[in-house]
Design a protein around this motif. Structure first.
Motif, PDB file in Angstrom:
ATOM      1  N   GLY A  36      73.460  30.030 -92.771  1.00  0.00           N
ATOM      2  CA  GLY A  36      74.280  28.851 -92.996  1.00  0.00           C
ATOM      3  C   GLY A  36      74.858  28.262 -91.722  1.00  0.00           C
ATOM      4  N   PRO A  37      75.492  29.079 -90.836  1.00  0.00           N
ATOM      5  CA  PRO A  37      76.013  28.529 -89.587  1.00  0.00           C
ATOM      6  C   PRO A  37      74.947  27.849 -88.738  1.00  0.00           C
ATOM      7  CG  PRO A  37      76.940  30.706 -89.982  1.00  0.00           C
ATOM      8  CD  PRO A  37      75.866  30.507 -91.019  1.00  0.00           C
ATOM      9  N   LEU A  38      73.739  28.414 -88.731  1.00  0.00           N
ATOM     10  CA  LEU A  38      72.664  27.820 -87.938  1.00  0.00           C
ATOM     11  C   LEU A  38      72.353  26.405 -88.407  1.00  0.00           C
ATOM     12  CD1 LEU A  38      70.352  28.188 -85.816  1.00  0.00           C
ATOM     13  CD2 LEU A  38      68.933  28.989 -87.718  1.00  0.00           C
ATOM     14  N   PHE A  39      72.191  26.231 -89.733  1.00  0.00           N
ATOM     15  CA  PHE A  39      71.840  24.919 -90.256  1.00  0.00           C
ATOM     16  C   PHE A  39      72.950  23.903 -90.004  1.00  0.00           C
ATOM     17  CE2 PHE A  39      69.131  27.576 -93.184  1.00  0.00           C
ATOM     18  CZ  PHE A  39      67.934  27.189 -92.597  1.00  0.00           C
ATOM     19  N   VAL A  40      74.197  24.335 -90.101  1.00  0.00           N
ATOM     20  CA  VAL A  40      75.315  23.408 -89.918  1.00  0.00           C
ATOM     21  C   VAL A  40      75.386  22.921 -88.467  1.00  0.00           C
ATOM     22  CG1 VAL A  40      77.826  23.240 -89.872  1.00  0.00           C
ATOM     23  CG2 VAL A  40      76.691  24.228 -91.849  1.00  0.00           C
ATOM     24  N   VAL A  41      75.356  23.842 -87.508  1.00  0.00           N
ATOM     25  CA  VAL A  41      75.501  23.420 -86.111  1.00  0.00           C
ATOM     26  C   VAL A  41      74.272  22.656 -85.633  1.00  0.00           C
ATOM     27  CG1 VAL A  41      77.130  25.265 -85.555  1.00  0.00           C
ATOM     28  CG2 VAL A  41      74.683  25.642 -85.181  1.00  0.00           C
ATOM     29  N   LEU A  42      73.088  23.023 -86.134  1.00  0.00           N
ATOM     30  CA  LEU A  42      71.891  22.299 -85.714  1.00  0.00           C
ATOM     31  C   LEU A  42      71.835  20.907 -86.328  1.00  0.00           C
ATOM     32  CD1 LEU A  42      69.037  24.961 -85.569  1.00  0.00           C
ATOM     33  CD2 LEU A  42      70.600  24.183 -83.782  1.00  0.00           C
ATOM     34  N   ALA A  43      72.444  20.718 -87.492  1.00  0.00           N
ATOM     35  CA  ALA A  43      72.525  19.370 -88.063  1.00  0.00           C
ATOM     36  C   ALA A  43      73.331  18.460 -87.142  1.00  0.00           C
ATOM     37  CB  ALA A  43      73.158  19.419 -89.450  1.00  0.00           C
ATOM     38  N   GLY A  44      74.465  18.953 -86.655  1.00  0.00           N
ATOM     39  CA  GLY A  44      75.256  18.169 -85.714  1.00  0.00           C
ATOM     40  C   GLY A  44      74.507  17.924 -84.417  1.00  0.00           C
ATOM     41  N   LEU A  45      73.831  18.952 -83.903  1.00  0.00           N
ATOM     42  CA  LEU A  45      73.075  18.809 -82.659  1.00  0.00           C
ATOM     43  C   LEU A  45      71.958  17.783 -82.806  1.00  0.00           C
ATOM     44  CD1 LEU A  45      72.485  19.926 -79.754  1.00  0.00           C
ATOM     45  CD2 LEU A  45      70.858  21.471 -80.855  1.00  0.00           C
ATOM     46  N   PHE A  46      71.257  17.812 -83.941  1.00  0.00           N
ATOM     47  CA  PHE A  46      70.152  16.880 -84.165  1.00  0.00           C
ATOM     48  C   PHE A  46      70.648  15.441 -84.152  1.00  0.00           C
ATOM     49  CE2 PHE A  46      67.308  14.371 -86.815  1.00  0.00           C
ATOM     50  CZ  PHE A  46      66.068  14.686 -86.271  1.00  0.00           C
ATOM     51  N   MET A  47      71.775  15.178 -84.820  1.00  0.00           N
ATOM     52  CA  MET A  47      72.321  13.822 -84.880  1.00  0.00           C
ATOM     53  C   MET A  47      72.682  13.312 -83.495  1.00  0.00           C
ATOM     54  SD  MET A  47      74.700  14.443 -88.223  1.00  0.00           S
ATOM     55  CE  MET A  47      75.777  13.070 -87.851  1.00  0.00           C
ATOM     56  N   THR A  48      73.370  14.124 -82.715  1.00  0.00           N
ATOM     57  CA  THR A  48      73.825  13.660 -81.401  1.00  0.00           C
ATOM     58  C   THR A  48      72.670  13.523 -80.416  1.00  0.00           C
ATOM     59  OG1 THR A  48      74.360  15.954 -80.799  1.00  0.00           O
ATOM     60  CG2 THR A  48      76.140  14.602 -81.688  1.00  0.00           C
ATOM     61  N   THR A  49      71.679  14.404 -80.495  1.00  0.00           N
ATOM     62  CA  THR A  49      70.522  14.294 -79.606  1.00  0.00           C
ATOM     63  C   THR A  49      69.659  13.099 -79.984  1.00  0.00           C
ATOM     64  OG1 THR A  49      70.510  16.708 -79.370  1.00  0.00           O
ATOM     65  CG2 THR A  49      68.540  15.524 -78.652  1.00  0.00           C
ATOM     66  N   LEU A  50      69.473  12.901 -81.283  1.00  0.00           N
ATOM     67  CA  LEU A  50      68.667  11.777 -81.754  1.00  0.00           C
ATOM     68  C   LEU A  50      69.242  10.448 -81.277  1.00  0.00           C
ATOM     69  CD1 LEU A  50      66.270  10.947 -83.627  1.00  0.00           C
ATOM     70  CD2 LEU A  50      67.945  10.723 -85.452  1.00  0.00           C
ATOM     71  N   ASP A  51      70.575  10.316 -81.316  1.00  0.00           N
ATOM     72  CA  ASP A  51      71.189   9.041 -80.931  1.00  0.00           C
ATOM     73  C   ASP A  51      71.080   8.765 -79.443  1.00  0.00           C
ATOM     74  OD1 ASP A  51      72.044   8.726 -83.638  1.00  0.00           O
ATOM     75  OD2 ASP A  51      73.723   7.546 -82.897  1.00  0.00           O
ATOM     76  N   PHE A  52      70.781   9.779 -78.668  1.00  0.00           N
ATOM     77  CA  PHE A  52      70.537   9.569 -77.239  1.00  0.00           C
ATOM     78  C   PHE A  52      69.218   8.823 -77.029  1.00  0.00           C
ATOM     79  CE2 PHE A  52      69.153  10.743 -72.976  1.00  0.00           C
ATOM     80  CZ  PHE A  52      70.311  10.605 -72.239  1.00  0.00           C
ATOM     81  N   PHE A  53      68.216   9.100 -77.888  1.00  0.00           N
ATOM     82  CA  PHE A  53      66.877   8.548 -77.719  1.00  0.00           C
ATOM     83  C   PHE A  53      66.594   7.348 -78.627  1.00  0.00           C
ATOM     84  CE2 PHE A  53      66.503  12.982 -76.364  1.00  0.00           C
ATOM     85  CZ  PHE A  53      65.827  12.849 -75.167  1.00  0.00           C
ATOM     86  N   ILE A  54      67.140   7.363 -79.830  1.00  0.00           N
ATOM     87  CA  ILE A  54      66.721   6.411 -80.845  1.00  0.00           C
ATOM     88  C   ILE A  54      67.138   4.986 -80.514  1.00  0.00           C
ATOM     89  CG2 ILE A  54      68.774   6.525 -82.319  1.00  0.00           C
ATOM     90  CD1 ILE A  54      66.930   6.688 -84.734  1.00  0.00           C
ATOM     91  N   VAL A  55      68.201   4.827 -79.736  1.00  0.00           N
ATOM     92  CA  VAL A  55      68.730   3.491 -79.475  1.00  0.00           C
ATOM     93  C   VAL A  55      67.743   2.627 -78.698  1.00  0.00           C
ATOM     94  CG1 VAL A  55      69.864   4.082 -77.298  1.00  0.00           C
ATOM     95  CG2 VAL A  55      70.814   2.267 -78.720  1.00  0.00           C
ATOM     96  N   ASN A  56      66.839   3.241 -77.916  1.00  0.00           N
ATOM     97  CA  ASN A  56      65.880   2.452 -77.140  1.00  0.00           C
ATOM     98  C   ASN A  56      65.001   1.584 -78.026  1.00  0.00           C
ATOM     99  OD1 ASN A  56      66.540   3.506 -74.477  1.00  0.00           O
ATOM    100  ND2 ASN A  56      65.639   5.417 -75.156  1.00  0.00           N
ATOM    101  N   VAL A  57      64.678   2.086 -79.223  1.00  0.00           N
ATOM    102  CA  VAL A  57      63.807   1.346 -80.133  1.00  0.00           C
ATOM    103  C   VAL A  57      64.485   0.080 -80.637  1.00  0.00           C
ATOM    104  CG1 VAL A  57      62.493   1.508 -82.279  1.00  0.00           C
ATOM    105  CG2 VAL A  57      62.749   3.507 -80.827  1.00  0.00           C
ATOM    106  N   ALA A  58      65.811   0.125 -80.759  1.00  0.00           N
ATOM    107  CA  ALA A  58      66.544  -0.975 -81.375  1.00  0.00           C
ATOM    108  C   ALA A  58      66.988  -2.037 -80.381  1.00  0.00           C
ATOM    109  CB  ALA A  58      67.772  -0.420 -82.104  1.00  0.00           C
TER     110      ALA A  58
END
Length: 497
Positions: A36-58
């Motif tokens: 459970g702790p793994l999934f929770v912290v990785l969910a937060g990590l995925f969101m913050t890392t994704l927003d570093f890259f995803i904005v270029n497309v927009a």
């Protein structure tokens, strides 16, 4: 005994916090913990890392919708990275002092609110402010992830958790463009580019609801007050490094960029001297410089810096090549990133077994495989030009992805293997800072070569000059990967963790 057995009394229901602490104690005694702790912290990590890259497309649709000029667009992209880089070391220390779960939750809450603000921003100025808030929130959250994993899990479970960490980073980076393209193409409720930010709101709310239930709290045993002077020096120094690296290539390196870099070096030297003095006095420095006496940490941090020096410009100029050189849409170019992700996924699954046999050489192998993949892509891009079938890029992308998976799959465990739990967040923050600075340096250096080659070819060449510039950027990135091989030899001998 009679009180316990009395039907008129019931045992008090444990709070979410006490339940989490009890689960942590049980895990420590049995040597295992729930995922459970793994999934929770990785969910937060995925969101913050994704927003570093995803904005270029927009960027194109954002520019059109908000009427943003070139300078505003640069800061929509760069504001996030600047705030992230400036706050990582401090946030790591905050987790050690005040609780990693608490700081993780605070960062995720602020990130969720800031994402909503990005999604409804009526002007470019407000979008920039919200992006800076996102970056500051990501800085609070990111260092706590590895620290929480290193305290909750041990042994084989920790190794698997670290591999999952690497997979999450890779997927967010590799598939960021694809996810952004899909969201913008879907145009849910006519929101267009705003969906890439608003999607974080429900994900953030759900993750926040799970934190107190599944995450145990942890912090350093011997706590002291936060080093405010060190915090200021670290933030000013890191911004002084990253800002000119981001803005310099766009503005043709005016005088202020060089002055800023020189001043940042002076500030960071002062930061090191101040931290060393606090360490001698035993007064709780922001960053314990004794961490760097361990070769695993110092050499591993250097590998992290070199890896992002290679990966960040590779992702950027691959997207430029596909969209501007080959005329693909954001979604179509995102699909081309899939083979890269498949290679990354396959090698990440094997990274643990290879590390147990090869030790430090697994990262040297990863650097070599990545360099080989880039070499194949370089030759392919030159051969294809702007007209050949883009599918010929797939073999090189798969090989390059496999190299990335080997490096990043073994890196966290190697760097943090000998770090004491009291310094887990601070060490994780330092590793993340090295990667952020490495990415900025890589984009600046490779960008000079890329756009310099375009200038040599001539602007009149248009897209026809991009394959040559892309090939040159790949040659430089491949040379950086050779540096990873060299740095891996500085790691301690023996089996990788």
């Amino acid at each position: 005994m009679s009180q316990i057995l009395s039907p008129r009394r019931t045992r008090p229901r444990p709070s979410a916090r006490s339940a989490a602490v009890a689960d942590a104690a049980a895990a420590a005694s049995t040597g295992s913990a729930s995922w459970g702790p793994l999934f929770v912290v990785l969910a937060g990590l995925f969101m913050t890392t994704l927003d570093f890259f995803i904005v270029n497309v927009a960027i194109p649709s954002t520019q059109q919708d908000l009427g943003a000029g070139p300078a505003a667009i640069q800061f929509i992209v760069a504001g996030y990275g600047l705030a992230l880089a400036a706050g990582l070391i401090t946030a790591g220390r905050l987790g050690d002092l005040y609780g990693r779960r608490r700081i993780f939750a605070l960062g995720l809450a602020v990130f969720t609110v800031a994402s909503a603000a990005c999604g409804v921003a009526p002007s470019a100025g407000l979008l920039i402010a919200a992006r800076v808030a996102q970056g500051a929130a990501a800085a609070l959250l990111t260092p706590q992830v590895l620290a929480i994993l290193s305290t909750v899990y041990s042994g084989a479970q920790r190794a698997r958790a670290y591999r999952a960490f690497g997979l999450t980073l890779g997927f967010a980076g590799v598939f960021g463009q694809l996810i952004g393209g899909v969201l913008i193409r879907a145009d849910v409720a006519g929101l267009g580019w705003r969906t890439i930010f608003l999607i974080n709101v429900p994900l953030g709310v759900v993750t926040l609801a799970l934190i107190r239930r599944v995450l145990p709290e942890s912090r350093a045993e011997n706590r002291s007050r936060l080093d405010l002077l060190g915090t200021a020096l670290a933030a000013v120094g890191l911004v002084g490094i990253v800002l000119p690296l981001v803005e310099g290539p766009e503005q043709d390196w005016p005088l202020w960029t060089w002055a800023c870099l020189a001043g940042a070096v002076v500030v960071l030297v002062g930061f090191v001297a101040q931290q060393r003095r606090l360490g001698r006095l035993g007064r709780g420095p922001l960053l314990d410089l004794a961490l760097f006496r361990a070769r695993a940490f110092s050499a591993g941090s250097a590998i992290g810096l070199a890896y992002l020096m290679a990966a960040a410009p590779f992702f950027l100029f691959l997207a430029v090549y596909l969209q501007e050189g080959r005329g693909l849409s954001a979604l179509e170019s995102g699909v081309i990133f899939i083979p890269l992700g498949l290679g990354y996924f396959a090698s990440s699954l094997r990274a643990g077994a290879l590390a147990s046999r090869l030790g430090r050489q697994v990262m040297a192998l990863g650097g070599g495989v990545l360099a080989a993949g880039l070499g194949v892509l370089c030759l392919t891009a030159l051969r294809l030009g702007t007209t050949g079938a883009v599918g010929w890029l797939i073999p090189g992308l798969v090989i390059a992805g496999a190299g990335m998976g080997l490096v990043i799959g073994a890196l966290p465990g190697t760097v943090l293997a000998g770090v004491q739990p009291a310094h887990a967040s601070a060490a994780s923050g330092m590793l993340s800072t090295a990667q952020q600075v490495g990415g900025s340096i890589g984009v600046a250096v490779v960008g000079l070569a890329f756009y310099g080659r375009l200038g040599d070819v001539g602007q009149s060449a248009g897209p026809a000059g991009i394959p040559s510039a892309f090939a040159l950027s790949l040659e430089i990135v491949a040379a950086i990967c050779v540096g990873i091989i060299v740095l891996a030899q500085l790691l301690p001998r023996g089996r990788a963790h």
